[in-house]
Design a protein around this motif. Structure first.
Motif: not given
Lengths: 318, 75
Positions: A278-283, A286
Protein backbone atom coordinates in the motif's frame (compact mmCIF):
# COMPACT_ATOMS: atom_id res chain seq x y z
CA UNK A 1 26.50 60.21 -45.43
CA UNK A 2 24.93 56.86 -45.90
CA UNK A 3 27.20 53.90 -45.33
CA UNK A 4 27.25 51.39 -48.05
CA UNK A 5 27.07 47.80 -47.10
CA UNK A 6 28.15 44.78 -48.97
CA UNK A 7 24.97 43.08 -47.90
CA UNK A 8 26.07 39.57 -48.76
CA UNK A 9 29.27 39.90 -46.78
CA UNK A 10 27.45 41.47 -43.85
CA UNK A 11 24.80 38.75 -43.90
CA UNK A 12 27.49 36.09 -44.05
CA UNK A 13 29.32 37.72 -41.17
CA UNK A 14 26.15 37.89 -39.13
CA UNK A 15 25.32 34.29 -39.88
CA UNK A 16 28.83 33.32 -38.90
CA UNK A 17 28.56 35.18 -35.59
CA UNK A 18 25.13 33.69 -34.99
CA UNK A 19 26.36 30.16 -35.62
CA UNK A 20 29.35 30.73 -33.34
CA UNK A 21 26.99 32.02 -30.68
CA UNK A 22 24.70 29.02 -31.07
CA UNK A 23 27.59 26.57 -30.84
CA UNK A 24 28.66 28.35 -27.67
CA UNK A 25 25.15 28.18 -26.21
CA UNK A 26 24.77 24.47 -27.04
CA UNK A 27 28.20 23.74 -25.57
CA UNK A 28 27.19 25.60 -22.42
CA UNK A 29 23.95 23.70 -22.17
CA UNK A 30 25.50 20.28 -22.50
CA UNK A 31 28.33 21.06 -20.13
CA UNK A 32 25.72 22.17 -17.61
CA UNK A 33 23.94 18.88 -18.06
CA UNK A 34 27.12 16.91 -17.47
CA UNK A 35 27.95 18.97 -14.45
CA UNK A 36 24.53 18.42 -12.85
CA UNK A 37 25.07 16.91 -9.39
CA UNK A 38 23.56 13.48 -8.73
CA UNK A 39 20.11 13.45 -7.15
CA UNK A 40 20.20 13.66 -3.38
CA UNK A 41 18.35 11.66 -0.81
CA UNK A 42 17.19 8.14 -0.25
CA UNK A 43 16.72 6.55 -3.61
CA UNK A 44 15.77 3.10 -2.42
CA UNK A 45 13.92 1.44 -5.22
CA UNK A 46 15.78 3.00 -8.14
CA UNK A 47 19.03 1.28 -7.44
CA UNK A 48 21.20 4.40 -7.15
CA UNK A 49 22.46 4.93 -3.66
CA UNK A 50 22.01 1.63 -1.92
CA UNK A 51 24.53 -0.79 -0.48
CA UNK A 52 22.98 -3.63 -2.46
CA UNK A 53 25.23 -5.24 -5.01
CA UNK A 54 23.73 -6.94 -8.05
CA UNK A 55 24.13 -10.59 -9.02
CA UNK A 56 27.33 -11.99 -10.34
CA UNK A 57 28.99 -12.76 -7.04
CA UNK A 58 28.61 -15.66 -4.69
CA UNK A 59 25.49 -15.60 -2.57
CA UNK A 60 26.65 -15.15 1.03
CA UNK A 61 25.45 -17.44 3.73
CA UNK A 62 26.32 -20.79 2.27
CA UNK A 63 26.62 -23.27 5.06
CA UNK A 64 30.40 -23.17 5.24
CA UNK A 65 30.55 -19.42 5.81
CA UNK A 66 30.77 -17.72 9.17
CA UNK A 67 28.39 -15.08 10.36
CA UNK A 68 24.67 -14.58 9.90
CA UNK A 69 22.85 -14.47 6.56
CA UNK A 70 19.15 -13.78 6.18
CA UNK A 71 17.77 -14.77 2.77
CA UNK A 72 14.46 -13.21 1.73
CA UNK A 73 13.81 -15.68 -1.08
CA UNK A 74 11.92 -14.20 -4.01
CA UNK A 75 8.73 -16.28 -3.96
CA UNK A 76 6.51 -13.66 -5.61
CA UNK A 77 3.34 -12.78 -3.68
CA UNK A 78 4.36 -14.85 -0.64
CA UNK A 79 6.97 -15.15 2.14
CA UNK A 80 9.95 -17.44 2.61
CA UNK A 81 12.99 -16.54 4.68
CA UNK A 82 16.03 -18.75 5.20
CA UNK A 83 18.43 -17.88 8.00
CA UNK A 84 21.92 -19.39 8.21
CA UNK A 85 24.34 -18.94 11.08
CA UNK A 86 27.63 -20.80 11.56
CA UNK A 87 26.37 -23.98 9.92
CA UNK A 88 22.94 -23.87 11.61
CA UNK A 89 19.84 -22.98 9.62
CA UNK A 90 16.21 -22.08 10.16
CA UNK A 91 13.28 -21.30 7.88
CA UNK A 92 10.40 -18.87 8.35
CA UNK A 93 7.55 -19.71 5.92
CA UNK A 94 7.83 -21.56 2.61
CA UNK A 95 6.10 -19.56 -0.13
CA UNK A 96 3.09 -20.56 -2.24
CA UNK A 97 2.31 -24.13 -3.30
CA UNK A 98 3.95 -23.44 -6.64
CA UNK A 99 7.18 -22.33 -4.92
CA UNK A 100 7.72 -25.71 -3.21
CA UNK A 101 10.55 -26.88 -5.49
CA UNK A 102 12.17 -23.46 -5.62
CA UNK A 103 12.33 -23.18 -1.82
CA UNK A 104 13.63 -26.75 -1.38
CA UNK A 105 16.27 -26.23 -4.09
CA UNK A 106 17.35 -22.90 -2.61
CA UNK A 107 17.95 -24.49 0.80
CA UNK A 108 19.72 -27.53 -0.72
CA UNK A 109 21.97 -25.27 -2.80
CA UNK A 110 23.40 -23.85 0.46
CA UNK A 111 24.47 -27.36 1.50
CA UNK A 112 21.83 -27.54 4.24
CA UNK A 113 20.45 -30.92 5.33
CA UNK A 114 19.04 -29.98 8.75
CA UNK A 115 16.76 -27.12 9.74
CA UNK A 116 17.03 -26.42 13.47
CA UNK A 117 13.74 -24.53 13.42
CA UNK A 118 10.93 -24.23 10.95
CA UNK A 119 8.40 -21.49 11.68
CA UNK A 120 5.04 -21.51 9.90
CA UNK A 121 3.93 -18.01 10.89
CA UNK A 122 0.24 -18.69 10.20
CA UNK A 123 -1.73 -21.17 8.09
CA UNK A 124 -2.32 -19.17 4.87
CA UNK A 125 -1.13 -20.81 1.64
CA UNK A 126 1.20 -17.95 0.68
CA UNK A 127 3.21 -18.77 3.82
CA UNK A 128 2.88 -22.57 4.15
CA UNK A 129 2.52 -23.64 0.49
CA UNK A 130 5.93 -25.29 0.31
CA UNK A 131 5.97 -26.44 3.93
CA UNK A 132 5.07 -30.11 3.32
CA UNK A 133 7.84 -30.37 0.70
CA UNK A 134 10.36 -28.72 3.07
CA UNK A 135 9.48 -31.04 5.98
CA UNK A 136 9.80 -34.08 3.70
CA UNK A 137 13.13 -32.89 2.22
CA UNK A 138 15.09 -31.94 5.36
CA UNK A 139 15.64 -33.06 8.89
CA UNK A 140 13.59 -30.69 11.04
CA UNK A 141 14.39 -30.33 14.76
CA UNK A 142 11.61 -27.99 15.88
CA UNK A 143 8.47 -26.79 14.15
CA UNK A 144 6.84 -23.70 15.62
CA UNK A 145 3.35 -22.63 14.60
CA UNK A 146 0.33 -20.97 16.21
CA UNK A 147 -2.64 -23.08 17.25
CA UNK A 148 -4.98 -21.98 14.49
CA UNK A 149 -6.25 -24.23 11.72
CA UNK A 150 -7.03 -23.88 8.04
CA UNK A 151 -9.40 -26.15 6.11
CA UNK A 152 -7.19 -26.33 3.02
CA UNK A 153 -5.48 -29.39 1.58
CA UNK A 154 -2.26 -27.37 1.74
CA UNK A 155 -2.58 -27.17 5.52
CA UNK A 156 -3.65 -30.81 5.81
CA UNK A 157 -0.60 -31.95 3.79
CA UNK A 158 1.69 -29.95 6.08
CA UNK A 159 0.17 -31.64 9.15
CA UNK A 160 0.57 -35.06 7.49
CA UNK A 161 4.23 -34.33 6.75
CA UNK A 162 4.78 -33.29 10.40
CA UNK A 163 3.01 -36.40 11.65
CA UNK A 164 4.90 -38.75 9.30
CA UNK A 165 8.20 -37.41 10.63
CA UNK A 166 7.09 -38.11 14.18
CA UNK A 167 7.41 -34.42 15.03
CA UNK A 168 5.38 -32.47 17.56
CA UNK A 169 4.44 -28.82 17.06
CA UNK A 170 5.91 -26.24 19.46
CA UNK A 171 3.44 -23.43 20.21
CA UNK A 172 4.90 -19.90 20.14
CA UNK A 173 5.19 -18.52 23.69
CA UNK A 174 6.17 -14.83 23.83
CA UNK A 175 9.42 -14.31 25.71
CA UNK A 176 10.88 -17.72 24.81
CA UNK A 177 14.45 -17.51 23.50
CA UNK A 178 15.94 -20.06 21.10
CA UNK A 179 19.64 -20.28 20.15
CA UNK A 180 20.86 -20.45 16.54
CA UNK A 181 24.65 -20.76 16.50
CA UNK A 182 25.98 -17.58 18.08
CA UNK A 183 22.69 -15.82 17.35
CA UNK A 184 19.36 -16.21 19.11
CA UNK A 185 15.76 -15.37 18.47
CA UNK A 186 12.95 -14.46 20.82
CA UNK A 187 9.23 -15.01 20.25
CA UNK A 188 7.19 -11.77 20.53
CA UNK A 189 3.74 -12.76 19.24
CA UNK A 190 0.96 -13.87 19.14
CA UNK A 191 -0.07 -12.52 22.57
CA UNK A 192 -3.72 -13.63 22.56
CA UNK A 193 -5.49 -16.96 22.24
CA UNK A 194 -8.18 -15.70 19.87
CA UNK A 195 -8.17 -13.18 17.03
CA UNK A 196 -10.79 -12.08 14.53
CA UNK A 197 -8.23 -12.14 11.73
CA UNK A 198 -6.03 -15.16 10.99
CA UNK A 199 -3.12 -12.84 10.11
CA UNK A 200 -2.92 -11.68 13.74
CA UNK A 201 -2.02 -15.20 14.88
CA UNK A 202 1.30 -14.74 13.02
CA UNK A 203 4.35 -15.87 14.94
CA UNK A 204 6.61 -12.82 15.32
CA UNK A 205 10.27 -13.35 16.16
CA UNK A 206 13.21 -11.03 16.72
CA UNK A 207 16.61 -12.39 15.74
CA UNK A 208 19.66 -10.96 17.51
CA UNK A 209 23.31 -11.36 16.61
CA UNK A 210 25.84 -9.20 18.45
CA UNK A 211 24.60 -5.65 18.13
CA UNK A 212 22.41 -6.35 15.10
CA UNK A 213 18.75 -7.37 15.03
CA UNK A 214 16.04 -8.47 12.61
CA UNK A 215 12.27 -8.49 13.18
CA UNK A 216 10.06 -10.95 11.28
CA UNK A 217 6.35 -10.23 11.53
CA UNK A 218 4.63 -12.65 9.15
CA UNK A 219 1.26 -11.10 8.28
CA UNK A 220 0.64 -9.58 11.74
CA UNK A 221 -1.81 -6.67 11.52
CA UNK A 222 -2.59 -3.65 13.70
CA UNK A 223 -4.14 -5.66 16.53
CA UNK A 224 -1.07 -7.82 17.10
CA UNK A 225 1.28 -4.86 16.54
CA UNK A 226 -0.56 -2.86 19.23
CA UNK A 227 -0.30 -5.75 21.68
CA UNK A 228 3.48 -5.95 21.16
CA UNK A 229 3.85 -2.20 21.69
CA UNK A 230 1.60 -2.23 24.78
CA UNK A 231 3.49 -5.15 26.32
CA UNK A 232 6.59 -2.96 26.18
CA UNK A 233 8.67 -5.51 24.25
CA UNK A 234 12.01 -4.33 22.92
CA UNK A 235 10.99 -4.03 19.27
CA UNK A 236 13.87 -1.82 18.05
CA UNK A 237 15.46 -3.65 15.10
CA UNK A 238 17.90 -2.80 12.32
CA UNK A 239 15.95 -4.79 9.74
CA UNK A 240 12.16 -5.15 9.58
CA UNK A 241 10.44 -7.77 7.44
CA UNK A 242 7.40 -5.60 6.73
CA UNK A 243 4.12 -7.24 7.81
CA UNK A 244 1.63 -8.71 5.33
CA UNK A 245 3.52 -7.80 2.11
CA UNK A 246 3.20 -4.10 2.93
CA UNK A 247 -0.61 -4.17 3.21
CA UNK A 248 -2.52 -1.13 4.48
CA UNK A 249 -3.61 -3.09 7.60
CA UNK A 250 -0.11 -3.66 8.98
CA UNK A 251 2.82 -1.40 9.90
CA UNK A 252 1.11 1.16 12.12
CA UNK A 253 2.91 4.42 12.91
CA UNK A 254 3.10 3.47 16.59
CA UNK A 255 4.66 0.11 15.77
CA UNK A 256 7.19 1.67 13.37
CA UNK A 257 8.14 4.24 16.02
CA UNK A 258 9.00 1.34 18.32
CA UNK A 259 10.92 -0.65 15.69
CA UNK A 260 12.84 2.25 14.09
CA UNK A 261 14.19 0.08 11.26
CA UNK A 262 17.11 1.21 9.11
CA UNK A 263 16.15 -1.33 6.48
CA UNK A 264 12.67 -2.54 5.53
CA UNK A 265 12.18 -5.62 3.36
CA UNK A 266 8.89 -6.18 1.55
CA UNK A 267 8.21 -9.66 0.18
CA UNK A 268 5.74 -9.04 -2.63
CA UNK A 269 4.78 -10.20 -6.14
CA UNK A 270 5.12 -8.02 -9.22
CA UNK A 271 1.74 -6.67 -10.34
CA UNK A 272 -0.17 -8.66 -7.71
CA UNK A 273 -3.97 -8.48 -7.69
CA UNK A 274 -4.24 -7.19 -4.12
CA UNK A 275 -2.59 -3.78 -4.27
CA UNK A 276 0.39 -4.78 -2.10
CA UNK A 277 2.35 -2.85 -0.97
CA UNK A 278 0.00 0.00 0.00
CA UNK A 279 1.30 3.51 -0.84
CA UNK A 280 0.62 4.64 2.76
CA UNK A 281 2.83 1.85 4.12
CA UNK A 282 5.68 2.90 1.80
CA UNK A 283 5.13 6.50 2.95
CA UNK A 284 5.30 5.55 6.65
CA UNK A 285 8.49 3.56 6.11
CA UNK A 286 10.10 6.51 4.32
CA UNK A 287 9.04 8.83 7.16
CA UNK A 288 11.01 6.80 9.71
CA UNK A 289 13.98 6.87 7.34
CA UNK A 290 13.99 3.16 6.47
CA UNK A 291 15.68 2.10 3.26
CA UNK A 292 13.19 -0.09 1.40
CA UNK A 293 14.07 -3.26 -0.46
CA UNK A 294 11.34 -5.13 -2.37
CA UNK A 295 11.57 -8.64 -3.75
CA UNK A 296 9.43 -7.62 -6.77
CA UNK A 297 12.09 -5.06 -7.71
CA UNK A 298 15.30 -6.73 -6.51
CA UNK A 299 14.63 -10.47 -6.57
CA UNK A 300 16.08 -12.44 -3.68
CA UNK A 301 17.49 -10.16 -0.98
CA UNK A 302 20.26 -11.43 1.28
CA UNK A 303 21.27 -9.45 4.35
CA UNK A 304 24.41 -10.48 6.20
CA UNK A 305 25.64 -9.52 9.65
CA UNK A 306 28.99 -10.04 11.37
CA UNK A 307 27.44 -8.95 14.66
CA UNK A 308 28.27 -5.27 14.02
CA UNK A 309 27.91 -4.47 10.37
CA UNK A 310 24.98 -5.24 8.09
CA UNK A 311 25.36 -5.68 4.34
CA UNK A 312 22.63 -6.04 1.72
CA UNK A 313 22.88 -8.08 -1.47
CA UNK A 314 20.24 -8.51 -4.15
CA UNK A 315 20.02 -11.26 -6.75
CA UNK A 316 17.68 -11.15 -9.72
CA UNK A 317 18.32 -14.72 -10.86
CA UNK A 318 18.81 -17.43 -8.32
CA UNK B 1 -18.72 -28.40 -11.13
CA UNK B 2 -15.68 -27.54 -9.08
CA UNK B 3 -15.05 -27.56 -5.35
CA UNK B 4 -12.76 -25.00 -3.75
CA UNK B 5 -11.88 -23.98 -0.19
CA UNK B 6 -11.50 -20.35 0.86
CA UNK B 7 -7.93 -19.96 2.15
CA UNK B 8 -7.81 -16.22 2.78
CA UNK B 9 -9.17 -12.82 1.78
CA UNK B 10 -6.90 -10.34 0.01
CA UNK B 11 -8.15 -7.03 -1.37
CA UNK B 12 -11.35 -7.67 -3.32
CA UNK B 13 -10.77 -11.40 -3.60
CA UNK B 14 -11.27 -14.63 -1.76
CA UNK B 15 -8.18 -16.68 -2.56
CA UNK B 16 -9.41 -20.26 -2.94
CA UNK B 17 -7.70 -23.62 -3.23
CA UNK B 18 -9.02 -26.16 -5.73
CA UNK B 19 -8.74 -29.97 -5.47
CA UNK B 20 -5.23 -29.89 -7.01
CA UNK B 21 -3.98 -27.22 -4.58
CA UNK B 22 -4.12 -24.64 -7.34
CA UNK B 23 -5.11 -21.19 -6.11
CA UNK B 24 -7.84 -19.13 -7.79
CA UNK B 25 -9.16 -15.65 -7.02
CA UNK B 26 -12.94 -15.36 -6.57
CA UNK B 27 -14.40 -11.86 -6.32
CA UNK B 28 -15.81 -11.22 -2.86
CA UNK B 29 -18.97 -9.75 -4.35
CA UNK B 30 -19.84 -13.12 -5.91
CA UNK B 31 -19.63 -15.06 -2.65
CA UNK B 32 -22.78 -16.38 -1.01
CA UNK B 33 -23.84 -15.05 2.40
CA UNK B 34 -21.87 -16.63 5.25
CA UNK B 35 -18.78 -17.56 3.22
CA UNK B 36 -15.66 -17.18 5.33
CA UNK B 37 -12.13 -18.60 5.64
CA UNK B 38 -12.35 -22.38 5.54
CA UNK B 39 -15.71 -22.50 3.75
CA UNK B 40 -16.00 -25.16 1.03
CA UNK B 41 -17.60 -23.68 -2.10
CA UNK B 42 -19.23 -25.46 -5.01
CA UNK B 43 -18.73 -23.61 -8.29
CA UNK B 44 -21.21 -24.47 -11.03
CA UNK B 45 -20.15 -23.02 -14.33
CA UNK B 46 -22.71 -22.80 -17.13
CA UNK B 47 -21.42 -20.79 -20.08
CA UNK B 48 -20.69 -17.24 -18.89
CA UNK B 49 -22.44 -17.78 -15.58
CA UNK B 50 -20.97 -19.04 -12.34
CA UNK B 51 -23.24 -20.18 -9.56
CA UNK B 52 -21.57 -20.42 -6.15
CA UNK B 53 -22.97 -22.40 -3.24
CA UNK B 54 -21.64 -23.36 0.19
CA UNK B 55 -21.11 -27.04 0.96
CA UNK B 56 -21.88 -26.91 4.67
CA UNK B 57 -21.40 -30.63 5.29
CA UNK B 58 -17.94 -30.78 3.81
CA UNK B 59 -16.93 -27.53 5.51
CA UNK B 60 -17.88 -29.06 8.88
CA UNK B 61 -16.28 -32.44 8.12
CA UNK B 62 -12.96 -30.87 7.10
CA UNK B 63 -12.93 -28.64 10.18
CA UNK B 64 -13.38 -31.61 12.50
CA UNK B 65 -10.79 -33.75 10.77
CA UNK B 66 -8.14 -31.01 10.77
CA UNK B 67 -8.84 -30.02 14.36
CA UNK B 68 -8.29 -33.63 15.43
CA UNK B 69 -4.99 -33.79 13.52
CA UNK B 70 -3.88 -30.50 15.08
CA UNK B 71 -4.73 -31.58 18.62
CA UNK B 72 -2.71 -34.76 18.22
CA UNK B 73 0.37 -32.83 17.00
CA UNK B 74 0.67 -30.13 19.65
CA UNK B 75 3.12 -30.92 22.41
Amino acid sequence: MPRRYNTTATWMKMMYIFILFMVFVIARLSSEEVAKPPAEGNTAGNGQITPATESGEKVPGSNSERGLAVHFIDVGQADSILITMDGAAMLIDAGNNEDSQLVVDYIKARGITTLEYVIATHPHEDHIGGMDAVIKSFEVKHIIMPKVESNTRTFEEMLKAISNKGLKITPPVPGTVYPLGKAEFVVLAPNSKRYENTNDYSVVVKLRYGGTSFLFTGDAGFESENEMVEKGYDLQSDVLKVGHHGSAYSTSKKFLQAVQPQIAVISVGKGNDYGHPAPETIQKLKQVGAKIYRTDERGTIVITSDGEKIEVFAYKNQ
Amino acid sequence: MKKVIIDRFEGNFAVCEDEDRKMINVERSRLPEGAEEGTVLVLKVSGEDIEIEIDHDETRARKMKIKEMMDSLFS
